[in-house]
Design a protein around this motif. Structure first.
Motif, PDB file in Angstrom:
ATOM      1  N   TYR A 231      16.359 -67.280  33.214  1.00  0.00           N
ATOM      2  CA  TYR A 231      17.385 -68.290  33.791  1.00  0.00           C
ATOM      3  C   TYR A 231      17.843 -69.245  32.797  1.00  0.00           C
ATOM      4  O   TYR A 231      19.093 -69.574  32.827  1.00  0.00           O
ATOM      5  CB  TYR A 231      16.340 -69.131  34.604  1.00  0.00           C
ATOM      6  CG  TYR A 231      15.631 -68.486  35.935  1.00  0.00           C
ATOM      7  CD1 TYR A 231      16.342 -68.099  37.063  1.00  0.00           C
ATOM      8  CD2 TYR A 231      14.597 -67.672  35.915  1.00  0.00           C
ATOM      9  CE1 TYR A 231      15.946 -67.407  38.130  1.00  0.00           C
ATOM     10  CE2 TYR A 231      14.110 -66.880  36.938  1.00  0.00           C
ATOM     11  CZ  TYR A 231      14.638 -66.896  38.003  1.00  0.00           C
ATOM     12  OH  TYR A 231      14.186 -66.064  39.024  1.00  0.00           O
ATOM     13  N   ILE A 232      17.026 -69.638  31.721  1.00  0.00           N
ATOM     14  CA  ILE A 232      17.579 -70.399  30.513  1.00  0.00           C
ATOM     15  C   ILE A 232      18.771 -69.729  29.993  1.00  0.00           C
ATOM     16  O   ILE A 232      19.905 -70.165  29.777  1.00  0.00           O
ATOM     17  CB  ILE A 232      16.596 -70.684  29.604  1.00  0.00           C
ATOM     18  CG1 ILE A 232      15.399 -71.648  30.266  1.00  0.00           C
ATOM     19  CG2 ILE A 232      17.141 -71.489  28.553  1.00  0.00           C
ATOM     20  CD1 ILE A 232      14.133 -72.004  29.313  1.00  0.00           C
ATOM     21  N   MET A 233      18.661 -68.426  29.706  1.00  0.00           N
ATOM     22  CA  MET A 233      19.666 -67.528  28.931  1.00  0.00           C
ATOM     23  C   MET A 233      20.930 -67.635  29.971  1.00  0.00           C
ATOM     24  O   MET A 233      21.908 -67.551  29.287  1.00  0.00           O
ATOM     25  CB  MET A 233      18.990 -66.359  28.759  1.00  0.00           C
ATOM     26  CG  MET A 233      18.046 -66.178  27.544  1.00  0.00           C
ATOM     27  SD  MET A 233      17.584 -64.667  26.518  1.00  0.00           S
ATOM     28  CE  MET A 233      16.146 -64.530  27.815  1.00  0.00           C
ATOM     29  N   GLU A 234      20.725 -67.143  31.180  1.00  0.00           N
ATOM     30  CA  GLU A 234      21.978 -67.154  32.056  1.00  0.00           C
ATOM     31  C   GLU A 234      22.774 -68.590  32.067  1.00  0.00           C
ATOM     32  O   GLU A 234      23.972 -68.345  32.088  1.00  0.00           O
ATOM     33  CB  GLU A 234      21.508 -66.873  33.515  1.00  0.00           C
ATOM     34  CG  GLU A 234      21.065 -65.387  33.234  1.00  0.00           C
ATOM     35  CD  GLU A 234      20.270 -65.207  34.890  1.00  0.00           C
ATOM     36  OE1 GLU A 234      19.871 -64.034  34.997  1.00  0.00           O
ATOM     37  OE2 GLU A 234      20.027 -66.008  35.741  1.00  0.00           O
ATOM     38  N   GLY A 235      22.044 -69.556  31.901  1.00  0.00           N
ATOM     39  CA  GLY A 235      22.943 -70.900  31.821  1.00  0.00           C
ATOM     40  C   GLY A 235      23.420 -71.072  30.612  1.00  0.00           C
ATOM     41  O   GLY A 235      24.578 -71.294  30.531  1.00  0.00           O
ATOM     42  N   LEU A 236      23.000 -70.581  29.554  1.00  0.00           N
ATOM     43  CA  LEU A 236      23.548 -70.686  28.199  1.00  0.00           C
ATOM     44  C   LEU A 236      24.664 -69.825  28.090  1.00  0.00           C
ATOM     45  O   LEU A 236      25.745 -70.118  27.410  1.00  0.00           O
ATOM     46  CB  LEU A 236      22.398 -70.300  26.853  1.00  0.00           C
ATOM     47  CG  LEU A 236      21.203 -71.301  26.851  1.00  0.00           C
ATOM     48  CD1 LEU A 236      20.204 -70.665  25.885  1.00  0.00           C
ATOM     49  CD2 LEU A 236      21.807 -72.789  26.157  1.00  0.00           C
ATOM     50  N   LEU A 237      24.561 -68.601  28.796  1.00  0.00           N
ATOM     51  CA  LEU A 237      25.721 -67.680  28.537  1.00  0.00           C
ATOM     52  C   LEU A 237      26.885 -68.153  29.388  1.00  0.00           C
ATOM     53  O   LEU A 237      27.875 -68.156  28.900  1.00  0.00           O
ATOM     54  CB  LEU A 237      25.336 -66.199  29.062  1.00  0.00           C
ATOM     55  CG  LEU A 237      24.334 -65.374  28.396  1.00  0.00           C
ATOM     56  CD1 LEU A 237      23.735 -64.343  29.006  1.00  0.00           C
ATOM     57  CD2 LEU A 237      25.288 -64.783  27.313  1.00  0.00           C
ATOM     58  N   LYS A 238      26.595 -68.796  30.393  1.00  0.00           N
ATOM     59  CA  LYS A 238      27.835 -69.279  31.325  1.00  0.00           C
ATOM     60  C   LYS A 238      28.429 -70.419  30.586  1.00  0.00           C
ATOM     61  O   LYS A 238      29.637 -70.595  30.950  1.00  0.00           O
ATOM     62  CB  LYS A 238      27.260 -69.716  32.789  1.00  0.00           C
ATOM     63  CG  LYS A 238      26.779 -68.654  33.614  1.00  0.00           C
ATOM     64  CD  LYS A 238      26.168 -69.067  34.932  1.00  0.00           C
ATOM     65  CE  LYS A 238      26.994 -69.545  35.999  1.00  0.00           C
ATOM     66  NZ  LYS A 238      27.810 -68.393  36.428  1.00  0.00           N
ATOM     67  N   SER A 239      27.807 -71.561  30.113  1.00  0.00           N
ATOM     68  CA  SER A 239      28.172 -72.395  29.303  1.00  0.00           C
ATOM     69  C   SER A 239      28.946 -71.822  28.102  1.00  0.00           C
ATOM     70  O   SER A 239      30.120 -72.455  27.887  1.00  0.00           O
ATOM     71  CB  SER A 239      27.032 -73.370  28.590  1.00  0.00           C
ATOM     72  OG  SER A 239      27.775 -74.533  28.080  1.00  0.00           O
ATOM     73  N   LEU A 240      28.425 -70.899  27.335  1.00  0.00           N
ATOM     74  CA  LEU A 240      29.346 -70.498  26.282  1.00  0.00           C
ATOM     75  C   LEU A 240      30.488 -69.739  26.664  1.00  0.00           C
ATOM     76  O   LEU A 240      31.439 -69.970  25.970  1.00  0.00           O
ATOM     77  CB  LEU A 240      28.391 -69.387  25.578  1.00  0.00           C
ATOM     78  CG  LEU A 240      28.992 -68.589  24.304  1.00  0.00           C
ATOM     79  CD1 LEU A 240      29.257 -69.550  23.191  1.00  0.00           C
ATOM     80  CD2 LEU A 240      27.815 -67.472  23.914  1.00  0.00           C
ATOM     81  N   ILE A 241      30.406 -68.972  27.596  1.00  0.00           N
ATOM     82  CA  ILE A 241      31.776 -68.282  28.098  1.00  0.00           C
ATOM     83  C   ILE A 241      32.773 -69.448  28.605  1.00  0.00           C
ATOM     84  O   ILE A 241      34.069 -69.286  27.954  1.00  0.00           O
ATOM     85  CB  ILE A 241      31.392 -67.396  29.393  1.00  0.00           C
ATOM     86  CG1 ILE A 241      30.675 -66.220  28.858  1.00  0.00           C
ATOM     87  CG2 ILE A 241      32.755 -66.829  30.067  1.00  0.00           C
ATOM     88  CD1 ILE A 241      29.884 -65.540  30.203  1.00  0.00           C
ATOM     89  N   HIS A 242      32.280 -70.377  29.297  1.00  0.00           N
ATOM     90  CA  HIS A 242      33.379 -71.664  29.723  1.00  0.00           C
ATOM     91  C   HIS A 242      33.848 -72.419  28.452  1.00  0.00           C
ATOM     92  O   HIS A 242      35.062 -72.264  28.321  1.00  0.00           O
ATOM     93  CB  HIS A 242      32.704 -72.397  30.579  1.00  0.00           C
ATOM     94  CG  HIS A 242      33.537 -73.491  31.035  1.00  0.00           C
ATOM     95  ND1 HIS A 242      34.283 -73.573  31.913  1.00  0.00           N
ATOM     96  CD2 HIS A 242      33.266 -74.833  30.441  1.00  0.00           C
ATOM     97  CE1 HIS A 242      34.933 -74.985  31.829  1.00  0.00           C
ATOM     98  NE2 HIS A 242      34.070 -75.673  31.096  1.00  0.00           N
TER      99      HIS A 242
END
Length: 390
Positions: A218-229
């Protein structure tokens, strides 16, 4: 969360536009002789060098310089740094630069008092450090590797066509790291976007492993979404402080051991990418981008549930009326589209790989067992060939 684990990270971080002031708090804790490690000299052009020298002198430090650290530090450079530190009776190493400079500084720190050949001991035999370690601090100028808050170091040996990483324990972690997002603004776009994908790859290597309901995912999914944005903003406006500060912070949390907890982790993209780098000396993040899509397409059937989750939770794929395979493929298609849009390399051919190198690259790729599929030699070659087609 499966298994038992211990978490500790001793690195102190100073983050923001005024973070360099943290040097005045940290430097008095260490001895007089400081080895200042940096790369090709860009820090002299952008003024960071002068700022650091001023603070070192104000703290009455004797400065020994070790310049010219290359993007893929070599064993020859490691021996050179070992000698400089030894002759200067260095008490502390200050790395000013990107991940390669930080990696190199840590390699020097464990090598100076090593009674054996450090390449053979730490990178071939993979032994732990059992000698005196010179403490390291970092002033970061590029976001990507996470080296500012972990014990990792990567050294290349061109003679043996090997590029090997060694992840040391917390005794080798930097004592502190200075993180000013403004210092990353002047990076060329190629290096900037390579760093972005290095961050994504670090997260994916840990994400695509395990099948339990794991908080780390769950932490990684948040990091990924922030990185993409943030990456989509940064490629259009490199001096956007909010985007670049978010990316710098994501990079640190992508590889400071936190999100690996409870995970088996994969790391095969890195193993193959590092082997490509040993043959071509290509930029690390670009070797990862060129390998990733072929690799993930190949292993997707063996971890279909996680690839489906990746598509839905990270790329917002609508799963209604679709098979798991369709959903997973749409997720990878979105990832590939994003990669192309920000300007990443998609083929190892573009990095200088030729057909006659493939067998050697495959042989030099360490095979790990933490992911959804344990590869064999022929499968690695197949993945490399798919990348050549891109």
């Amino acid at each position: 969360m499966l298994g038992n684990f211990t978490y500790s990270n001793p690195t102190k971080l100073y983050f923001g536009k005024d973070s360099l002031n943290g040097l005045n708090e940290e430097l008095p804790k260490y001895g007089k002789n400081v080895l200042l490690v940096y790369g090709s000299g860009s820090i002299k052009k952008n003024g960071i060098y002068d700022e650091v020298i001023k603070i070192l002198k104000a703290n009455n430090k004797e400065i020994f310089e070790d310049a010219g650290v290359m993007p893929n530090p070599t064993v020859e450079k490691l021996y050179e740094g070992w000698l400089r530190a030894k002759k200067g009776n260095v008490d502390f190493i200050l790395a000013v630069g990107g991940g390669s400079v930080c990696d190199y500084a840590k390699a020097v720190s464990v090598s100076v008092y090593c009674e054996d050949d450090p390449w053979e001991k730490f990178f071939l035999r993979m032994e732990d450090v059992d000698n005196k370690i010179i403490p390291v601090g970092c002033v970061l100028t590029m976001a990507g590797t996470g080296s500012e808050m972990n014990g990792g170091t990567v050294i290349t040996n061109h003679d043996s066509k090997l590029k090997i990483g060694h992840v040391f324990g917390e005794n080798v972690f930097p004592k502190f790291s200075i993180m000013n997002p403004v210092y990353t603004f002047t990076l060329p776009k190629y290096q900037m976007t390579a760093g972005f994908f290095d961050i994504m790859s670090h997260i994916l290597e840990q994400y695509f492993s395990g099948t339990d309901d794991n908080t780390s995912d769950y932490i990684m999914e948040g990091l990924l979404k922030s990185l993409i944005h943030s990456s989509e903003i940064a490629v259009k406006k490199p001096d956007d402080y909010e985007a670049r500060s978010n990316i710098m912070w994501i990079s640190t949390w992508a590889l400071n051991t936190l999100i690996a907890k409870g995970k088996s982790t994969d790391w095969m993209v890195h193993m193959i990418g590092q082997s490509v780098g040993a043959y071509t000396d290509a930029t690390h993040g670009m070797t990862l981008s060129a390998i990733s899509i072929p690799y993930y397409k190949y292993i997707m059937p063996y971890g279909i549930e996680k690839f489906k989750r990746f598509a839905v939770n990270v790329w917002n794929i609508n799963a209604e009326g679709k098979s798991d395979v369709q959903i997973a493929n749409e997720g990878l298609a979105c990832m590939e589209k994003w990669m192309k849009e920000i300007g990443l390399v998609m083929s190892i051919k573009e990095l200088g790989v030729t057909e006659d190198m493939l067998d050697g690259i495959a042989k030099s790729s360490f095979i790990l067992e933490g992911g959804y599929k344990v590869l064999n030699h022929e499968e690695i070659i197949s993945i490399l060939k798919e990348s050549m087609k891109a």
